[in-house]
Design a protein around this motif. Structure first.
Motif, PDB file in Angstrom:
ATOM      1  N   PHE A 187      -9.668  56.993 -16.446  1.00  0.00           N
ATOM      2  CA  PHE A 187      -9.661  57.558 -17.791  1.00  0.00           C
ATOM      3  C   PHE A 187     -11.059  58.077 -18.051  1.00  0.00           C
ATOM      4  O   PHE A 187     -12.039  57.334 -17.951  1.00  0.00           O
ATOM      5  CB  PHE A 187      -9.275  56.546 -18.873  1.00  0.00           C
ATOM      6  N   ILE A 188     -11.150  59.371 -18.375  1.00  0.00           N
ATOM      7  CA  ILE A 188     -12.432  60.034 -18.577  1.00  0.00           C
ATOM      8  C   ILE A 188     -12.501  60.517 -20.025  1.00  0.00           C
ATOM      9  O   ILE A 188     -11.786  61.455 -20.400  1.00  0.00           O
ATOM     10  CB  ILE A 188     -12.593  61.202 -17.585  1.00  0.00           C
ATOM     11  N   PRO A 189     -13.331  59.882 -20.849  1.00  0.00           N
ATOM     12  CA  PRO A 189     -13.476  60.323 -22.246  1.00  0.00           C
ATOM     13  C   PRO A 189     -14.156  61.690 -22.323  1.00  0.00           C
ATOM     14  O   PRO A 189     -15.027  62.010 -21.512  1.00  0.00           O
ATOM     15  CB  PRO A 189     -14.377  59.257 -22.880  1.00  0.00           C
ATOM     16  N   TRP A 190     -13.763  62.489 -23.302  1.00  0.00           N
ATOM     17  CA  TRP A 190     -14.367  63.819 -23.467  1.00  0.00           C
ATOM     18  C   TRP A 190     -15.872  63.725 -23.620  1.00  0.00           C
ATOM     19  O   TRP A 190     -16.603  64.536 -23.040  1.00  0.00           O
ATOM     20  CB  TRP A 190     -13.766  64.556 -24.672  1.00  0.00           C
ATOM     21  N   ASP A 191     -16.348  62.759 -24.392  1.00  0.00           N
ATOM     22  CA  ASP A 191     -17.788  62.714 -24.628  1.00  0.00           C
ATOM     23  C   ASP A 191     -18.564  62.046 -23.499  1.00  0.00           C
ATOM     24  O   ASP A 191     -19.768  61.855 -23.597  1.00  0.00           O
ATOM     25  CB  ASP A 191     -18.135  62.116 -25.991  1.00  0.00           C
ATOM     26  N   GLN A 202      -7.883  69.033  -7.272  1.00  0.00           N
ATOM     27  CA  GLN A 202      -7.519  70.178  -6.443  1.00  0.00           C
ATOM     28  C   GLN A 202      -6.173  69.964  -5.777  1.00  0.00           C
ATOM     29  O   GLN A 202      -5.149  70.260  -6.363  1.00  0.00           O
ATOM     30  CB  GLN A 202      -8.607  70.454  -5.402  1.00  0.00           C
ATOM     31  N   HIS A 203      -6.146  69.421  -4.568  1.00  0.00           N
ATOM     32  CA  HIS A 203      -4.916  69.362  -3.795  1.00  0.00           C
ATOM     33  C   HIS A 203      -3.976  68.255  -4.238  1.00  0.00           C
ATOM     34  O   HIS A 203      -2.780  68.466  -4.351  1.00  0.00           O
ATOM     35  CB  HIS A 203      -5.237  69.195  -2.296  1.00  0.00           C
ATOM     36  N   TRP A 204      -4.520  67.057  -4.438  1.00  0.00           N
ATOM     37  CA  TRP A 204      -3.659  65.924  -4.763  1.00  0.00           C
ATOM     38  C   TRP A 204      -4.165  65.232  -6.010  1.00  0.00           C
ATOM     39  O   TRP A 204      -5.282  64.732  -6.046  1.00  0.00           O
ATOM     40  CB  TRP A 204      -3.620  64.926  -3.605  1.00  0.00           C
ATOM     41  N   PHE A 205      -3.332  65.225  -7.018  1.00  0.00           N
ATOM     42  CA  PHE A 205      -3.581  64.449  -8.227  1.00  0.00           C
ATOM     43  C   PHE A 205      -2.228  64.238  -8.884  1.00  0.00           C
ATOM     44  O   PHE A 205      -1.279  64.979  -8.636  1.00  0.00           O
ATOM     45  CB  PHE A 205      -4.561  65.143  -9.180  1.00  0.00           C
ATOM     46  N   GLU A 206      -2.142  63.199  -9.683  1.00  0.00           N
ATOM     47  CA  GLU A 206      -0.913  62.969 -10.430  1.00  0.00           C
ATOM     48  C   GLU A 206      -1.235  62.240 -11.725  1.00  0.00           C
ATOM     49  O   GLU A 206      -2.373  61.805 -11.940  1.00  0.00           O
ATOM     50  CB  GLU A 206       0.122  62.199  -9.598  1.00  0.00           C
ATOM     51  N   ASN A 207      -0.233  62.150 -12.573  1.00  0.00           N
ATOM     52  CA  ASN A 207      -0.345  61.440 -13.852  1.00  0.00           C
ATOM     53  C   ASN A 207      -1.458  61.996 -14.733  1.00  0.00           C
ATOM     54  O   ASN A 207      -2.122  61.235 -15.441  1.00  0.00           O
ATOM     55  CB  ASN A 207      -0.548  59.935 -13.635  1.00  0.00           C
ATOM     56  N   LEU A 208      -1.664  63.324 -14.704  1.00  0.00           N
ATOM     57  CA  LEU A 208      -2.655  63.933 -15.586  1.00  0.00           C
ATOM     58  C   LEU A 208      -2.096  63.908 -17.003  1.00  0.00           C
ATOM     59  O   LEU A 208      -1.083  64.525 -17.294  1.00  0.00           O
ATOM     60  CB  LEU A 208      -2.964  65.363 -15.154  1.00  0.00           C
ATOM     61  N   ASP A 209      -2.758  63.143 -17.866  1.00  0.00           N
ATOM     62  CA  ASP A 209      -2.331  62.998 -19.253  1.00  0.00           C
ATOM     63  C   ASP A 209      -3.529  63.277 -20.148  1.00  0.00           C
ATOM     64  O   ASP A 209      -4.533  62.562 -20.095  1.00  0.00           O
ATOM     65  CB  ASP A 209      -1.784  61.587 -19.483  1.00  0.00           C
ATOM     66  N   VAL A 210      -3.433  64.325 -20.941  1.00  0.00           N
ATOM     67  CA  VAL A 210      -4.532  64.782 -21.777  1.00  0.00           C
ATOM     68  C   VAL A 210      -4.321  64.285 -23.200  1.00  0.00           C
ATOM     69  O   VAL A 210      -3.243  64.466 -23.773  1.00  0.00           O
ATOM     70  CB  VAL A 210      -4.622  66.324 -21.736  1.00  0.00           C
ATOM     71  N   ALA A 248     -16.245  72.649 -29.384  1.00  0.00           N
ATOM     72  CA  ALA A 248     -15.461  73.810 -28.959  1.00  0.00           C
ATOM     73  C   ALA A 248     -15.320  73.849 -27.435  1.00  0.00           C
ATOM     74  O   ALA A 248     -14.234  74.143 -26.907  1.00  0.00           O
ATOM     75  CB  ALA A 248     -16.117  75.093 -29.467  1.00  0.00           C
ATOM     76  N   LEU A 249     -16.391  73.533 -26.712  1.00  0.00           N
ATOM     77  CA  LEU A 249     -16.324  73.553 -25.250  1.00  0.00           C
ATOM     78  C   LEU A 249     -15.444  72.430 -24.716  1.00  0.00           C
ATOM     79  O   LEU A 249     -14.719  72.607 -23.740  1.00  0.00           O
ATOM     80  CB  LEU A 249     -17.729  73.484 -24.660  1.00  0.00           C
ATOM     81  N   ARG A 250     -15.496  71.272 -25.366  1.00  0.00           N
ATOM     82  CA  ARG A 250     -14.607  70.185 -24.956  1.00  0.00           C
ATOM     83  C   ARG A 250     -13.151  70.554 -25.236  1.00  0.00           C
ATOM     84  O   ARG A 250     -12.256  70.214 -24.465  1.00  0.00           O
ATOM     85  CB  ARG A 250     -14.985  68.891 -25.661  1.00  0.00           C
ATOM     86  N   LEU A 251     -12.901  71.257 -26.345  1.00  0.00           N
ATOM     87  CA  LEU A 251     -11.550  71.715 -26.655  1.00  0.00           C
ATOM     88  C   LEU A 251     -11.085  72.721 -25.607  1.00  0.00           C
ATOM     89  O   LEU A 251      -9.927  72.691 -25.186  1.00  0.00           O
ATOM     90  CB  LEU A 251     -11.483  72.322 -28.059  1.00  0.00           C
ATOM     91  N   LEU A 252     -11.980  73.588 -25.144  1.00  0.00           N
ATOM     92  CA  LEU A 252     -11.644  74.528 -24.079  1.00  0.00           C
ATOM     93  C   LEU A 252     -11.202  73.764 -22.826  1.00  0.00           C
ATOM     94  O   LEU A 252     -10.161  74.074 -22.238  1.00  0.00           O
ATOM     95  CB  LEU A 252     -12.856  75.403 -23.779  1.00  0.00           C
ATOM     96  N   ILE A 253     -11.967  72.766 -22.431  1.00  0.00           N
ATOM     97  CA  ILE A 253     -11.628  71.968 -21.244  1.00  0.00           C
ATOM     98  C   ILE A 253     -10.302  71.242 -21.473  1.00  0.00           C
ATOM     99  O   ILE A 253      -9.449  71.188 -20.584  1.00  0.00           O
ATOM    100  CB  ILE A 253     -12.765  70.979 -20.903  1.00  0.00           C
ATOM    101  N   ARG A 254     -10.116  70.701 -22.672  1.00  0.00           N
ATOM    102  CA  ARG A 254      -8.863  70.011 -23.000  1.00  0.00           C
ATOM    103  C   ARG A 254      -7.679  70.966 -22.870  1.00  0.00           C
ATOM    104  O   ARG A 254      -6.646  70.609 -22.299  1.00  0.00           O
ATOM    105  CB  ARG A 254      -8.948  69.446 -24.410  1.00  0.00           C
ATOM    106  N   ASN A 255      -7.816  72.192 -23.371  1.00  0.00           N
ATOM    107  CA  ASN A 255      -6.733  73.167 -23.275  1.00  0.00           C
ATOM    108  C   ASN A 255      -6.427  73.534 -21.824  1.00  0.00           C
ATOM    109  O   ASN A 255      -5.269  73.667 -21.442  1.00  0.00           O
ATOM    110  CB  ASN A 255      -7.063  74.421 -24.088  1.00  0.00           C
ATOM    111  N   VAL A 256      -7.470  73.699 -21.014  1.00  0.00           N
ATOM    112  CA  VAL A 256      -7.275  73.999 -19.588  1.00  0.00           C
ATOM    113  C   VAL A 256      -6.528  72.859 -18.909  1.00  0.00           C
ATOM    114  O   VAL A 256      -5.543  73.071 -18.185  1.00  0.00           O
ATOM    115  CB  VAL A 256      -8.631  74.265 -18.894  1.00  0.00           C
ATOM    116  N   LEU A 257      -6.973  71.617 -19.134  1.00  0.00           N
ATOM    117  CA  LEU A 257      -6.322  70.472 -18.484  1.00  0.00           C
ATOM    118  C   LEU A 257      -4.901  70.246 -19.003  1.00  0.00           C
ATOM    119  O   LEU A 257      -4.027  69.822 -18.244  1.00  0.00           O
ATOM    120  CB  LEU A 257      -7.174  69.214 -18.650  1.00  0.00           C
TER     121      LEU A 257
END
Length: 165
Positions: free
Chosen positions: A99-103, A72-80, A19-28
């Motif tokens: 690439f950062i895996p949820w687990d 924060q200030h500079w990021f691109e290509n955020l793909d969830v 559930a907490l990982r899903l919360l983070i996924r929804n935010v991202l």
């Protein structure tokens, strides 16, 4: 139904984890679609030894256990995605895809609203685990490397004192 007594109970720890990982996924996901609102920004610490984590060799050499990134200030290509998220971040004027895996997540902190989660590594022997979350503080980024630990994570809310200005 299961034949063994250890499978006859609800695994609340893993359910909370998911559930907490899903919360983070929804935010991202929202950030990928709409950008970061207001003063929000994230410190995300992950296990660089996770078999599905992808980062440049020089970053893996520099952070052989854990790495904290700042969104924060500079990021691109955020793909969830289902298994994790990819993002390109700037390291000394050098864009690097990750690439950062949820687990693989260790911490997720949004200091602008004093929100933070820590996914604890622990063994099956909980006698050594400190149940008092007041004693759990996140060191300032970048975090020191910890020994490799393949045990499951347990999520808990953490103190944000280390991130206050």
């Amino acid at each position: 139904m299961s034949d063994s007594p250890e499978n006859d109970s609800i695994d609340y720890g893993n359910l909370m984890h998911d559930a907490l990982r899903l919360l983070i996924r929804n935010v991202l996901t929202d950030v990928s679609e709409n950008g970061l609102p207001g003063d929000h920004h994230f410190f995300i610490t992950f296990d660089t030894n996770h078999p599905d984590a992808r980062l440049a060799d020089w970053l893996n050499d520099r952070y052989p256990g854990e790495m904290t990134v700042v969104v924060q200030h500079w990021f691109e290509n955020l793909d969830v995605g289902d298994d994790g998220f990819s993002i390109t971040l700037n390291f000394g004027d050098q864009p690097e895809p990750l690439f950062i895996p949820w687990d693989s997540l260790v911490t997720f902190v949004d200091p602008s609203v004093e929100f933070g989660l820590r996914f604890e590594h622990h063994s099956d022997d909980d006698d050594d685990h400190d149940p008092d979350p007041e004693n759990d503080e996140i060191p300032e980024a970048p975090m020191e490397e910890n020994a490799e630990d393949d045990t499951p994570h347990e999520a808990e809310v953490v103190s944000l004192d280390a991130f206050r200005k």
